[in-house]
Design an enzyme around this catalytic site. Structure first.
Site, PDB file in Angstrom:
ATOM      1  N   ASP A  62      78.881  10.635 -25.430  1.00 17.03           N
ATOM      2  CA  ASP A  62      78.314   9.937 -26.582  1.00 17.03           C
ATOM      3  C   ASP A  62      78.634  10.731 -27.850  1.00 17.03           C
ATOM      4  OD1 ASP A  62      75.995   8.562 -28.251  1.00 17.03           O
ATOM      5  OD2 ASP A  62      76.072   7.466 -26.358  1.00 17.03           O
ATOM      6  N   ASP A  63      77.779  10.619 -28.833  1.00 20.17           N
ATOM      7  CA  ASP A  63      77.989  11.215 -30.158  1.00 20.17           C
ATOM      8  C   ASP A  63      78.207  12.746 -30.061  1.00 20.17           C
ATOM      9  OD1 ASP A  63      78.094  11.358 -32.895  1.00 20.17           O
ATOM     10  OD2 ASP A  63      76.154  10.393 -33.219  1.00 20.17           O
ATOM     11  N   LYS A 138      82.328   3.217 -26.573  1.00 20.19           N
ATOM     12  CA  LYS A 138      81.037   2.779 -27.117  1.00 20.19           C
ATOM     13  C   LYS A 138      81.147   2.875 -28.626  1.00 20.19           C
ATOM     14  CE  LYS A 138      76.167   4.098 -27.373  1.00 20.19           C
ATOM     15  NZ  LYS A 138      75.102   4.902 -26.741  1.00 20.19           N
ATOM     16  N   ASP A 140      79.385   2.371 -32.273  1.00 18.89           N
ATOM     17  CA  ASP A 140      78.057   2.353 -32.886  1.00 18.89           C
ATOM     18  C   ASP A 140      78.080   1.734 -34.287  1.00 18.89           C
ATOM     19  OD1 ASP A 140      75.336   2.918 -32.966  1.00 18.89           O
ATOM     20  OD2 ASP A 140      75.577   4.953 -32.223  1.00 18.89           O
ATOM     21  N   ARG A 196      74.919  -4.372 -27.326  1.00 17.40           N
ATOM     22  CA  ARG A 196      73.526  -3.922 -27.354  1.00 17.40           C
ATOM     23  C   ARG A 196      72.690  -4.940 -28.111  1.00 17.40           C
ATOM     24  NH1 ARG A 196      72.379   1.626 -27.635  1.00 17.40           N
ATOM     25  NH2 ARG A 196      70.556   1.031 -28.861  1.00 17.40           N
ATOM     26  N   ASP A 200      67.308   1.790 -29.942  1.00 15.79           N
ATOM     27  CA  ASP A 200      67.462   2.684 -28.784  1.00 15.79           C
ATOM     28  C   ASP A 200      66.220   2.704 -27.902  1.00 15.79           C
ATOM     29  OD1 ASP A 200      69.702   3.257 -30.197  1.00 15.79           O
ATOM     30  OD2 ASP A 200      69.403   5.421 -30.221  1.00 15.79           O
TER      31      ASP A 200
HETATM   32  C1  GAL Z   1      72.557   5.304 -31.696  1.00 12.92           C
HETATM   33  C2  GAL Z   1      72.908   4.608 -30.402  1.00 12.92           C
HETATM   34  C3  GAL Z   1      72.527   5.551 -29.283  1.00 12.92           C
HETATM   35  C4  GAL Z   1      73.339   6.829 -29.417  1.00 12.92           C
HETATM   36  C5  GAL Z   1      73.113   7.443 -30.785  1.00 12.92           C
HETATM   37  C6  GAL Z   1      74.053   8.617 -31.036  1.00 12.92           C
HETATM   38  O1  GAL Z   1      72.851   4.471 -32.758  1.00 12.92           O
HETATM   39  O2  GAL Z   1      72.212   3.393 -30.314  1.00 12.92           O
HETATM   40  O3  GAL Z   1      72.748   4.942 -28.022  1.00 12.92           O
HETATM   41  O4  GAL Z   1      74.686   6.527 -29.234  1.00 12.92           O
HETATM   42  O5  GAL Z   1      73.305   6.500 -31.821  1.00 12.92           O
HETATM   43  O6  GAL Z   1      73.854   9.203 -32.286  1.00 12.92           O
END
Ligand code: GAL
Length: 466
Positions: A62-63, A138, A140, A196, A200
């Site tokens: 992820d991030d 993924k 965002d 989505r 979250d």
């Molecule tokens: C949100 C996303 C989460 C995660 C997060 C990372 O916007 O919905 O699942 O990816 O950012 O910063």
């Protein structure tokens, strides 16, 4: 008789994700604490615990994996401390384990954690990801520079990456993450593989949190937020089930099973309903510290078979909240079709005490009354006594070997035989334990524990012609 998946809804924009993607993502358990060791260890554990062969294929970072853009080429550069060998090397490692690699970016100037975003760099980034061997993106919604507010603006912004990924000619699953803003259901299914639909998730059953500010029935929520409870997301998703399609799944967010904020009954509800709504199933926990009870949930083959059912239809809400003896009971009944004519039924108890509720074939088949009036049904419990249990998993969890442990009989290896083939062969691990039968127009009282679920596969016994 085997009914083939119907084609009208079968519209994956790039032909990928014909069943919901399954895998692991670091965000729920680790946030930004991510590095190559975590991904490699997790990939090995997915193999060792039999999760890969149960279908969890994607290892998704992820991030927070990047640091900056290269001054000359403008390509994204991996963080040199977290990923000293770069992202191609981690992709290679994961592929070597016969799994797939997913990465994250944002359709904005920055990612949500403030790293470089892909807005304006879509083509460069899509090609970089393809060169690295990425199989899943993924994507965002943070720092989108005001490019949201109506469906057309959001569609345009997300479609640029959709086309860029296609132009690489590498099969890359596109997991769109705009939290359901701007009626994502009206445009995301034609340009992505999943979308989505909420802010979250957080690891709790039903706690209200001001950071997830809108009521779950507010489909025009201007601030989707985060820290949304499992029950909040489930309620919100109940309005959107008709919009989920094969290849363009409704994404209820990553799983929290194993993170400690819910009871076993609550996690069973979470896992079963995500599966039945055909959400992608992304494990969101630390596999190095996983309890066998939670592994047994993630591995329940009868539940995964529902998620991977080739028809690809979501379960639908039939009714919620009934008044029984003058008291409102927060129970809901859900029902949905499966590819072979079986029916999936869920009874969700959102009260903090056990509830006895009457369920009827008339309700279960409210869309197809003939099936209620004329047929006999056997009810199989998908969390019944013969399911995979924690004690049978201790051996593989404690073994030193990464491969080759002996799995218990109740484990199902979906690479050896697909879930749908197993269902056709009436494999008990997939169809569950028969608990009772319904005659035509039958009804029956079932007991559902506090915050628990009754999760049943109904199989027709014979047909009475009337
Ligand atoms: C949100 C996303 C989460 C995660 C997060 C990372 O916007 O919905 O699942 O990816 O950012 O910063």
């Amino acid at each position: 008789m085997v009914v083939q998946a119907s084609t009208p809804g079968n519209m994956s924009y790039n032909g990928l994700a014909q069943t919901p993607p399954m895998g692991w993502n670091n965000w729920n358990a680790f946030g930004c604490y991510v590095n190559n060791r975590l991904l490699e260890t997790t990939s090995n554990l997915l193999v060792k615990y039999g999760l890969r062969d149960a279908g969890y294929q994607y290892v998704v970072v992820d991030d927070c994996w990047s640091s900056h853009r290269d001054d000359d080429s403008q390509t994204l550069v991996a963080d040199s401390v977290r990923f000293p060998q770069g992202m191609k090397s981690i992709a290679d490692y994961i592929h070597h384990n016969s799994m797939k690699f997913g990465i994250y970016s944002s359709a904005g100037l920055y990612t949500c954690a403030g790293y470089p975003g892909s807005l304006g760099y879509e083509s460069i980034d899509a090609h970089t990801f393809a060169e690295w061997g990425v199989d899943f993106l993924k994507y965002d919604n943070c720092y989108n520079n005001g490019q949201s507010g109506n469906p057309s603006i959001s569609h345009r912004r997300y479609n640029i990456m959709s086309q860029a990924l296609r132009s690489t000619n590498r099969p890359i699953v596109y997991s769109l993450c705009n939290w359901g803003e701007d009626n994502a259901w009206s445009w995301a299914p034609t340009i992505s593989n999943s979308w989505r639909m909420s802010g979250d998730i957080s690891d709790n059953y039903d706690r209200a949190d001001a950071r997830c500010p809108c009521a779950p029935d507010n489909l025009r929520c201007p601030l989707t937020g985060f820290h949304c409870s499992m029950a909040h997301i489930l309620t919100k998703a109940s309005y959107l089930t008709a919009k989920a399609q094969p290849g363009a799944w409704l994404d209820l967010d990553m799983l929290e099973v194993g993170n400690g904020g819910m009871t076993q009954n609550e996690y069973k509800t979470h896992f079963s309903m995500w599966a039945a709504m055909k959400s992608p199933l992304m494990i969101g926990t630390d596999l190095e510290n996983l309890h066998a009870d939670d592994l047994a949930i993630y591995l329940n083959p009868a539940v995964i078979a529902v998620n991977q059912d080739p028809l690809g239809e979501s379960i639908n809400l039939v009714w919620r909240n009934r008044v029984i003896d003058g008291q409102t009971v927060h129970v809901s009944l859900w029902s949905g079709r499966l590819f072979n004519g079986d029916q999936i039924v869920a009874v969700v108890n959102q009260d903090r005490v056990e509830r006895h509720v009457t369920i009827s074939l008339a309700d279960i088949f409210s869309d197809e009354p003939r099936k209620a009036r004329t047929m006999n049904w056997a009810v199989h419990d998908l969390w019944g006594p013969s399911r995979l249990n924690a004690s049978s998993l201790h051996e593989i969890m404690s073994s030193d070997s990464l491969n080759g442990s002996r799995f218990p009989e109740s484990y199902y290896n979906a690479t050896a035989k697909s879930y749908s083939e197993g269902v056709i062969e009436k494999d008990r691990r997939l169809i569950g334990d028969k608990i009772f039968e319904f005659g035509p127009a039958g009804q029956r009282s079932v007991s559902i524990p506090a915050h628990g679920i009754g999760f049943y596969r109904l199989r027709s016994i014979e047909t009475f012609l009337v």
